[in-house]
Design a protein around this motif. Structure first.
Motif, PDB file in Angstrom:
ATOM      1  N   ASP A  61     -42.922   8.965  -9.488  1.00 44.42           N
ATOM      2  CA  ASP A  61     -42.651   9.950 -10.537  1.00 44.42           C
ATOM      3  C   ASP A  61     -43.741  11.016 -10.598  1.00 44.42           C
ATOM      4  O   ASP A  61     -43.459  12.206 -10.852  1.00 44.42           O
ATOM      5  N   GLU A  62     -45.001  10.612 -10.378  1.00 45.45           N
ATOM      6  CA  GLU A  62     -46.098  11.572 -10.381  1.00 45.45           C
ATOM      7  C   GLU A  62     -45.940  12.575  -9.235  1.00 45.45           C
ATOM      8  O   GLU A  62     -46.184  13.779  -9.399  1.00 45.45           O
ATOM      9  N   ILE A  63     -45.528  12.076  -8.070  1.00 48.10           N
ATOM     10  CA  ILE A  63     -45.332  12.969  -6.921  1.00 48.10           C
ATOM     11  C   ILE A  63     -44.196  13.954  -7.187  1.00 48.10           C
ATOM     12  O   ILE A  63     -44.287  15.148  -6.875  1.00 48.10           O
ATOM     13  N   GLU A  64     -43.098  13.459  -7.782  1.00 49.57           N
ATOM     14  CA  GLU A  64     -41.975  14.347  -8.100  1.00 49.57           C
ATOM     15  C   GLU A  64     -42.366  15.398  -9.122  1.00 49.57           C
ATOM     16  O   GLU A  64     -41.978  16.575  -9.005  1.00 49.57           O
ATOM     17  N   ALA A  65     -43.152  14.996 -10.141  1.00 52.57           N
ATOM     18  CA  ALA A  65     -43.595  15.959 -11.154  1.00 52.57           C
ATOM     19  C   ALA A  65     -44.531  16.998 -10.548  1.00 52.57           C
ATOM     20  O   ALA A  65     -44.452  18.192 -10.874  1.00 52.57           O
ATOM     21  N   GLU A  66     -45.410  16.553  -9.643  1.00 56.69           N
ATOM     22  CA  GLU A  66     -46.312  17.492  -8.977  1.00 56.69           C
ATOM     23  C   GLU A  66     -45.538  18.481  -8.109  1.00 56.69           C
ATOM     24  O   GLU A  66     -45.855  19.683  -8.067  1.00 56.69           O
ATOM     25  N   LYS A  67     -44.515  17.994  -7.443  1.00 54.52           N
ATOM     26  CA  LYS A  67     -43.693  18.873  -6.616  1.00 54.52           C
ATOM     27  C   LYS A  67     -42.971  19.911  -7.468  1.00 54.52           C
ATOM     28  O   LYS A  67     -42.875  21.093  -7.094  1.00 54.52           O
ATOM     29  N   LEU A  68     -42.460  19.491  -8.630  1.00 54.65           N
ATOM     30  CA  LEU A  68     -41.774  20.424  -9.520  1.00 54.65           C
ATOM     31  C   LEU A  68     -42.741  21.492 -10.039  1.00 54.65           C
ATOM     32  O   LEU A  68     -42.396  22.686 -10.089  1.00 54.65           O
ATOM     33  N   ARG A  69     -43.952  21.091 -10.412  1.00 54.44           N
ATOM     34  CA  ARG A  69     -44.937  22.066 -10.899  1.00 54.44           C
ATOM     35  C   ARG A  69     -45.323  23.055  -9.798  1.00 54.44           C
ATOM     36  O   ARG A  69     -45.491  24.251 -10.058  1.00 54.44           O
ATOM     37  N   ASP A  71     -43.430  24.035  -7.340  1.00 53.51           N
ATOM     38  CA  ASP A  71     -42.306  24.962  -7.172  1.00 53.51           C
ATOM     39  C   ASP A  71     -42.312  26.036  -8.256  1.00 53.51           C
ATOM     40  O   ASP A  71     -42.025  27.217  -7.982  1.00 53.51           O
ATOM     41  N   LEU A  72     -42.609  25.623  -9.485  1.00 53.02           N
ATOM     42  CA  LEU A  72     -42.667  26.603 -10.572  1.00 53.02           C
ATOM     43  C   LEU A  72     -43.810  27.594 -10.367  1.00 53.02           C
ATOM     44  O   LEU A  72     -43.679  28.788 -10.685  1.00 53.02           O
ATOM     45  N   LEU A  73     -44.937  27.091  -9.843  1.00 54.55           N
ATOM     46  CA  LEU A  73     -46.064  27.986  -9.559  1.00 54.55           C
ATOM     47  C   LEU A  73     -45.726  28.970  -8.442  1.00 54.55           C
ATOM     48  O   LEU A  73     -46.078  30.157  -8.521  1.00 54.55           O
ATOM     49  N   ASP A  74     -45.050  28.486  -7.424  1.00 50.24           N
ATOM     50  CA  ASP A  74     -44.680  29.365  -6.307  1.00 50.24           C
ATOM     51  C   ASP A  74     -43.715  30.451  -6.740  1.00 50.24           C
ATOM     52  O   ASP A  74     -43.723  31.564  -6.181  1.00 50.24           O
ATOM     53  N   ASP A  75     -42.875  30.133  -7.726  1.00 52.63           N
ATOM     54  CA  ASP A  75     -41.905  31.119  -8.221  1.00 52.63           C
ATOM     55  C   ASP A  75     -42.480  31.987  -9.343  1.00 52.63           C
ATOM     56  O   ASP A  75     -41.741  32.774  -9.951  1.00 52.63           O
ATOM     57  N   PHE A  76     -43.777  31.786  -9.659  1.00 53.98           N
ATOM     58  CA  PHE A  76     -44.477  32.559 -10.689  1.00 53.98           C
ATOM     59  C   PHE A  76     -43.811  32.397 -12.064  1.00 53.98           C
ATOM     60  O   PHE A  76     -43.828  33.308 -12.882  1.00 53.98           O
ATOM     61  N   LYS A  77     -43.269  31.181 -12.311  1.00 51.50           N
ATOM     62  CA  LYS A  77     -42.663  30.922 -13.622  1.00 51.50           C
ATOM     63  C   LYS A  77     -43.659  30.363 -14.614  1.00 51.50           C
ATOM     64  O   LYS A  77     -43.429  30.418 -15.821  1.00 51.50           O
ATOM     65  N   ILE A  78     -44.750  29.781 -14.113  1.00 50.28           N
ATOM     66  CA  ILE A  78     -45.823  29.287 -14.974  1.00 50.28           C
ATOM     67  C   ILE A  78     -47.155  29.680 -14.353  1.00 50.28           C
ATOM     68  O   ILE A  78     -47.235  29.999 -13.153  1.00 50.28           O
ATOM     69  N   ALA A  83     -49.729  24.925 -15.784  1.00 50.24           N
ATOM     70  CA  ALA A  83     -49.489  23.816 -14.870  1.00 50.24           C
ATOM     71  C   ALA A  83     -50.434  22.652 -15.161  1.00 50.24           C
ATOM     72  O   ALA A  83     -50.028  21.484 -15.148  1.00 50.24           O
ATOM     73  N   ASP A  84     -51.710  22.966 -15.440  1.00 55.29           N
ATOM     74  CA  ASP A  84     -52.670  21.906 -15.776  1.00 55.29           C
ATOM     75  C   ASP A  84     -52.293  21.207 -17.077  1.00 55.29           C
ATOM     76  O   ASP A  84     -52.412  19.977 -17.200  1.00 55.29           O
ATOM     77  N   LEU A  85     -51.823  21.984 -18.058  1.00 56.77           N
ATOM     78  CA  LEU A  85     -51.401  21.404 -19.326  1.00 56.77           C
ATOM     79  C   LEU A  85     -50.182  20.514 -19.147  1.00 56.77           C
ATOM     80  O   LEU A  85     -50.109  19.392 -19.696  1.00 56.77           O
ATOM     81  N   LEU A  86     -49.210  20.988 -18.360  1.00 53.99           N
ATOM     82  CA  LEU A  86     -48.022  20.185 -18.084  1.00 53.99           C
ATOM     83  C   LEU A  86     -48.378  18.917 -17.316  1.00 53.99           C
ATOM     84  O   LEU A  86     -47.793  17.849 -17.557  1.00 53.99           O
ATOM     85  N   ALA A  87     -49.333  19.005 -16.400  1.00 45.57           N
ATOM     86  CA  ALA A  87     -49.749  17.834 -15.626  1.00 45.57           C
ATOM     87  C   ALA A  87     -50.340  16.768 -16.526  1.00 45.57           C
ATOM     88  O   ALA A  87     -50.037  15.567 -16.390  1.00 45.57           O
ATOM     89  N   ALA A  88     -51.190  17.177 -17.474  1.00 48.71           N
ATOM     90  CA  ALA A  88     -51.807  16.212 -18.375  1.00 48.71           C
ATOM     91  C   ALA A  88     -50.772  15.562 -19.285  1.00 48.71           C
ATOM     92  O   ALA A  88     -50.779  14.343 -19.489  1.00 48.71           O
TER      93      ALA A  88
END
Length: 290
Positions: A61-69, A71-78, A83-88
């Motif tokens: 689940d951690e790997i999937e969440a990291e992958k999603l974050r 992708d969002l960073l690459d698309d400049f959505k966050i 991203a650090d806040l969402l990770a925590a």
């Protein structure tokens, strides 16, 4: 024959080691898994399996969440700060969820392990009745005790030497036979679960059809011949057959992988290392398939 030092279950004849253990000495009775120390080993295996499964699921689940974050960073959505806040936050929530699931999963696996053990005892009884003693002994051998015996025989202080690498190599082959009945029993249990779930799904669809269709009520009153034909057709459906074949192949793969893990664990610590190696490699393999 020249006897070995006290505690060795065997002796040498013409340069060949002969085990003093009789065939089927490791075979357990129907309720021996509830006695000491079998209950301790079963509990340890259940707890370690549940912990390994939850740890693997948590990491997945951690790997999937990291992958999603990412992708969002690459698309400049966050942003990086978001991203650090969402990770925590996601990591804390993920840990809380998996920690809450651990104890109920241990309870379920403990009950399931006893059911599977009774299936094992039935298959062992059939094997002893129908196979030669030597073959039945391989299938009913206790990996824990076998690893300890091989440690005495092959470690540097033993009569044959070779070290724990030889113990690990031999235990990988031993566990391939010794765990076959265990994995087949687990397959029978999971296959029964699959049939039960599909049957419940079939019943719910049939009941829904009876309420929605007047013809369904007529078939029900007439003996539900059409329903039986539909059920037989459902049992022969490609989805059920494919799931059953996939389940069988999964258990075969887990048997091979866990045997390799048992060999690696035996090379580190014969006995408890054998059990932990079996459990950890099986859990990782099952999580990778998911």
């Amino acid at each position: 024959p020249s006897p070995l030092r006290p505690g060795m279950a065997g002796y040498w004849v013409a340069g060949r080691y002969v085990s003093g253990r009789r065939y089927l000495d490791d075979r357990l009775g129907w309720w021996d898994h509830l006695k000491w120390p079998s209950i301790v080993k079963l509990t340890m295996k259940t707890v370690s399996t549940a912990c390994a499964n939850q740890a693997a699921a948590y990491l997945n689940d951690e790997i999937e969440a990291e992958k999603l974050r990412n992708d969002l960073l690459d698309d400049f959505k966050i942003t990086e700060e978001m991203a650090d806040l969402l990770a925590a936050e996601s990591s804390a929530e993920n840990e809380r969820v998996h920690r809450a699931r651990l104890f109920p999963k241990m309870q379920t696996m403990f009950v399931r392990s006893h059911v599977v053990t009774l299936i094992m005892r039935t298959l062992e009884h059939v094997a002893v009745r129908s196979l030669r003693p030597r073959v039945a002994d391989r299938l009913t051998k206790d990996p824990f005790r076998s690893a300890r015996r091989k440690e005495v025989r092959f470690c540097p202080s033993g009569p044959r030497g070779g070290g724990r690498a030889v113990v690990g190599a031999r235990m990988a082959r031993t566990c391939l036979y010794a765990n076959a009945i265990s994995f087949f029993s687990n397959y029978i249990f999971q296959q029964s679960q699959l049939f039960y779930e599909r049957y419940c799904d079939y019943r719910s669809r049939m009941e829904q059809g009876k309420t929605d269709s007047e013809q369904g009520k007529i078939n029900h009153l007439a003996g539900n011949v059409g329903g039986r034909d539909e059920f037989l057709e459902f049992l022969r459906s490609s989805s059920l057959l494919s799931d059953s074949c996939r389940l069988l192949l999964t258990q075969l793969g887990a048997l091979v992988v866990s045997s390799v893990g048992a060999g690696l664990g035996s090379a580190v610590k014969p006995g408890w290392g054998t059990i932990l190696g079996t459990v950890l490699t099986e859990s990782v393999f099952m999580q990778l398939l998911k």
